[in-house]
Design a protein around this motif. Structure first.
Motif, PDB file in Angstrom:
ATOM      1  N   ARG A   4      -3.585   4.595  -4.252  1.00  0.00           N
ATOM      2  CA  ARG A   4      -2.981   5.218  -3.070  1.00  0.00           C
ATOM      3  C   ARG A   4      -2.114   4.214  -2.313  1.00  0.00           C
ATOM      4  O   ARG A   4      -1.016   4.535  -1.859  1.00  0.00           O
ATOM      5  CB  ARG A   4      -4.070   5.773  -2.161  1.00  0.00           C
ATOM      6  CG  ARG A   4      -3.505   6.583  -1.024  1.00  0.00           C
ATOM      7  CD  ARG A   4      -4.522   7.239  -0.120  1.00  0.00           C
ATOM      8  NE  ARG A   4      -5.862   7.277  -0.613  1.00  0.00           N
ATOM      9  CZ  ARG A   4      -6.924   6.906   0.105  1.00  0.00           C
ATOM     10  NH1 ARG A   4      -6.778   6.443   1.332  1.00  0.00           N
ATOM     11  NH2 ARG A   4      -8.137   6.993  -0.377  1.00  0.00           N
ATOM     12  N   LEU A   5      -2.614   2.978  -2.170  1.00  0.00           N
ATOM     13  CA  LEU A   5      -1.845   1.946  -1.461  1.00  0.00           C
ATOM     14  C   LEU A   5      -0.561   1.604  -2.204  1.00  0.00           C
ATOM     15  O   LEU A   5       0.493   1.433  -1.584  1.00  0.00           O
ATOM     16  CB  LEU A   5      -2.706   0.698  -1.267  1.00  0.00           C
ATOM     17  CG  LEU A   5      -3.848   0.827  -0.262  1.00  0.00           C
ATOM     18  CD1 LEU A   5      -4.753  -0.402  -0.319  1.00  0.00           C
ATOM     19  CD2 LEU A   5      -3.333   1.039   1.146  1.00  0.00           C
ATOM     20  N   VAL A   6      -0.637   1.511  -3.524  1.00  0.00           N
ATOM     21  CA  VAL A   6       0.569   1.219  -4.320  1.00  0.00           C
ATOM     22  C   VAL A   6       1.584   2.337  -4.150  1.00  0.00           C
ATOM     23  O   VAL A   6       2.785   2.082  -3.935  1.00  0.00           O
ATOM     24  CB  VAL A   6       0.204   1.003  -5.804  1.00  0.00           C
ATOM     25  CG1 VAL A   6       1.444   1.002  -6.674  1.00  0.00           C
ATOM     26  CG2 VAL A   6      -0.567  -0.301  -5.983  1.00  0.00           C
ATOM     27  N   ASP A   7       1.127   3.593  -4.214  1.00  0.00           N
ATOM     28  CA  ASP A   7       2.035   4.731  -4.021  1.00  0.00           C
ATOM     29  C   ASP A   7       2.703   4.662  -2.654  1.00  0.00           C
ATOM     30  O   ASP A   7       3.912   4.872  -2.519  1.00  0.00           O
ATOM     31  CB  ASP A   7       1.278   6.060  -4.147  1.00  0.00           C
ATOM     32  CG  ASP A   7       0.852   6.359  -5.569  1.00  0.00           C
ATOM     33  OD1 ASP A   7       1.422   5.755  -6.503  1.00  0.00           O
ATOM     34  OD2 ASP A   7      -0.052   7.196  -5.754  1.00  0.00           O
ATOM     35  N   TRP A   8       1.898   4.373  -1.616  1.00  0.00           N
ATOM     36  CA  TRP A   8       2.456   4.323  -0.265  1.00  0.00           C
ATOM     37  C   TRP A   8       3.446   3.174  -0.114  1.00  0.00           C
ATOM     38  O   TRP A   8       4.527   3.351   0.449  1.00  0.00           O
ATOM     39  CB  TRP A   8       1.338   4.191   0.773  1.00  0.00           C
ATOM     40  CG  TRP A   8       1.871   3.990   2.164  1.00  0.00           C
ATOM     41  CD1 TRP A   8       2.718   4.809   2.843  1.00  0.00           C
ATOM     42  CD2 TRP A   8       1.630   2.878   3.025  1.00  0.00           C
ATOM     43  NE1 TRP A   8       3.002   4.293   4.090  1.00  0.00           N
ATOM     44  CE2 TRP A   8       2.343   3.109   4.220  1.00  0.00           C
ATOM     45  CE3 TRP A   8       0.863   1.725   2.912  1.00  0.00           C
ATOM     46  CZ2 TRP A   8       2.319   2.220   5.284  1.00  0.00           C
ATOM     47  CZ3 TRP A   8       0.842   0.853   3.985  1.00  0.00           C
ATOM     48  CH2 TRP A   8       1.565   1.093   5.144  1.00  0.00           C
ATOM     49  N   ILE A   9       3.099   1.996  -0.615  1.00  0.00           N
ATOM     50  CA  ILE A   9       3.989   0.839  -0.465  1.00  0.00           C
ATOM     51  C   ILE A   9       5.324   1.103  -1.152  1.00  0.00           C
ATOM     52  O   ILE A   9       6.390   0.833  -0.596  1.00  0.00           O
ATOM     53  CB  ILE A   9       3.311  -0.443  -1.012  1.00  0.00           C
ATOM     54  CG1 ILE A   9       2.155  -0.855  -0.097  1.00  0.00           C
ATOM     55  CG2 ILE A   9       4.319  -1.584  -1.133  1.00  0.00           C
ATOM     56  CD1 ILE A   9       1.262  -1.946  -0.659  1.00  0.00           C
ATOM     57  N   ILE A  10       5.272   1.655  -2.365  1.00  0.00           N
ATOM     58  CA  ILE A  10       6.518   1.934  -3.095  1.00  0.00           C
ATOM     59  C   ILE A  10       7.356   2.956  -2.337  1.00  0.00           C
ATOM     60  O   ILE A  10       8.581   2.805  -2.208  1.00  0.00           O
ATOM     61  CB  ILE A  10       6.203   2.405  -4.530  1.00  0.00           C
ATOM     62  CG1 ILE A  10       5.664   1.228  -5.347  1.00  0.00           C
ATOM     63  CG2 ILE A  10       7.431   3.008  -5.197  1.00  0.00           C
ATOM     64  CD1 ILE A  10       5.146   1.594  -6.715  1.00  0.00           C
ATOM     65  N   LEU A  11       6.725   4.000  -1.817  1.00  0.00           N
ATOM     66  CA  LEU A  11       7.437   5.029  -1.066  1.00  0.00           C
ATOM     67  C   LEU A  11       7.950   4.497   0.263  1.00  0.00           C
ATOM     68  O   LEU A  11       9.075   4.800   0.672  1.00  0.00           O
ATOM     69  CB  LEU A  11       6.500   6.218  -0.832  1.00  0.00           C
ATOM     70  CG  LEU A  11       7.113   7.516  -0.374  1.00  0.00           C
ATOM     71  CD1 LEU A  11       8.112   8.029  -1.407  1.00  0.00           C
ATOM     72  CD2 LEU A  11       6.025   8.556  -0.159  1.00  0.00           C
ATOM     73  N   GLN A  12       7.146   3.694   0.945  1.00  0.00           N
ATOM     74  CA  GLN A  12       7.507   3.181   2.268  1.00  0.00           C
ATOM     75  C   GLN A  12       8.640   2.174   2.185  1.00  0.00           C
ATOM     76  O   GLN A  12       9.588   2.228   2.953  1.00  0.00           O
ATOM     77  CB  GLN A  12       6.281   2.542   2.934  1.00  0.00           C
ATOM     78  CG  GLN A  12       6.505   2.008   4.323  1.00  0.00           C
ATOM     79  CD  GLN A  12       6.687   3.095   5.357  1.00  0.00           C
ATOM     80  OE1 GLN A  12       6.054   4.123   5.295  1.00  0.00           O
ATOM     81  NE2 GLN A  12       7.574   2.863   6.299  1.00  0.00           N
ATOM     82  N   VAL A  13       8.535   1.246   1.253  1.00  0.00           N
ATOM     83  CA  VAL A  13       9.531   0.180   1.151  1.00  0.00           C
ATOM     84  C   VAL A  13      10.807   0.687   0.501  1.00  0.00           C
ATOM     85  O   VAL A  13      11.913   0.305   0.882  1.00  0.00           O
ATOM     86  CB  VAL A  13       8.942  -1.029   0.379  1.00  0.00           C
ATOM     87  CG1 VAL A  13       9.996  -2.078   0.115  1.00  0.00           C
ATOM     88  CG2 VAL A  13       7.789  -1.630   1.163  1.00  0.00           C
ATOM     89  N   GLY A  14      10.651   1.562  -0.496  1.00  0.00           N
ATOM     90  CA  GLY A  14      11.821   2.070  -1.203  1.00  0.00           C
ATOM     91  C   GLY A  14      12.438   0.984  -2.066  1.00  0.00           C
ATOM     92  O   GLY A  14      11.846  -0.072  -2.296  1.00  0.00           O
TER      93      GLY A  14
END
Length: 199
Positions: free
Chosen positions: A29-39
């Motif tokens: 979940r954290l990896v998904d969020w970081i990738i989506l958040q940072v772009g």
């Protein structure tokens, strides 16, 4: 791990206990969020504690993550150098931690730099990133990118104002916290020092 031999005895038991707190589902979940958040072009790491550590270890992704939670031009970390120097990488992790605290995380939510750098406590890194996601979701300032159910919203203050009359009425009532004496009686009581009669 940074030039460290295997641990034995109590040290090994403690490290195994710390490692058991690491949650693979939370990592995903954290990896998904970081990738989506940072772009941008961030490569997804392979699942696993060591891969997650090496993905975040140089501090670049963490700095980009905290910067993405601020409006353009207000980023707390102005310069994020790409470097292989250990000191500079640890400095970037430290900058992320200071920026996360300034963002609103409490000191107890933050991991230590060595927790990530040496892989000592990756569960603490997960807790910090979860707390950061929760804080970003709670602020609701339009900077959070991700699913709303990935993190919990933190409780907000709910201050109440009472009039003088309401306060006066409240003073005349005995609240249940004070206890009560309804149903209390002395039936069945014997004098002190007398044996109890059992029939």
């Amino acid at each position: 791990m940074a030039n460290r031999g295997p641990s034995y005895g109590l040290s090994r038991e403690v490290q195994e206990k710390i490692d058991q707190k690491y949650i693979l589902d939370l990592e995903a979940r954290l990896v998904d969020w970081i990738i989506l958040q940072v772009g941008g072009n961030i490569e997804r790491p392979e699942p696993g504690r060591l891969n997650f550590q090496s993905w975040l270890k140089d501090g670049t992704i963490l700095c980009r993550l905290i910067n993405s939670l601020y409006p353009p031009g207000q980023e707390p970390i102005k310069k994020i150098p790409e470097t292989k120097m250990v000191f500079k990488q640890m400095e970037k992790i430290s900058q992320f931690l200071h920026a996360a605290e300034a963002y609103g995380l409490i000191t107890g939510d933050l991991f230590q730099t060595v927790d990530l750098w040496e892989g000592k406590d990756m569960a603490a890194v997960q807790r910090t990133l979860s707390a950061l996601g929760s804080m970003a979701l709670t602020k609701d300032d339009g900077q959070y990118r991700g699913e709303p159910d990935w993190f919990h919203k933190k409780a907000q203050g709910n201050r109440r104002e009472f009039s003088e009359e309401q306060l006066r009425q409240g003073r005349s009532l005995i609240g249940m916290q004070m206890g009560g004496n309804s149903g209390a009686s002395q039936s069945g009581m014997t004098g002190y020092g007398m044996p109890r009669q059992i029939m």
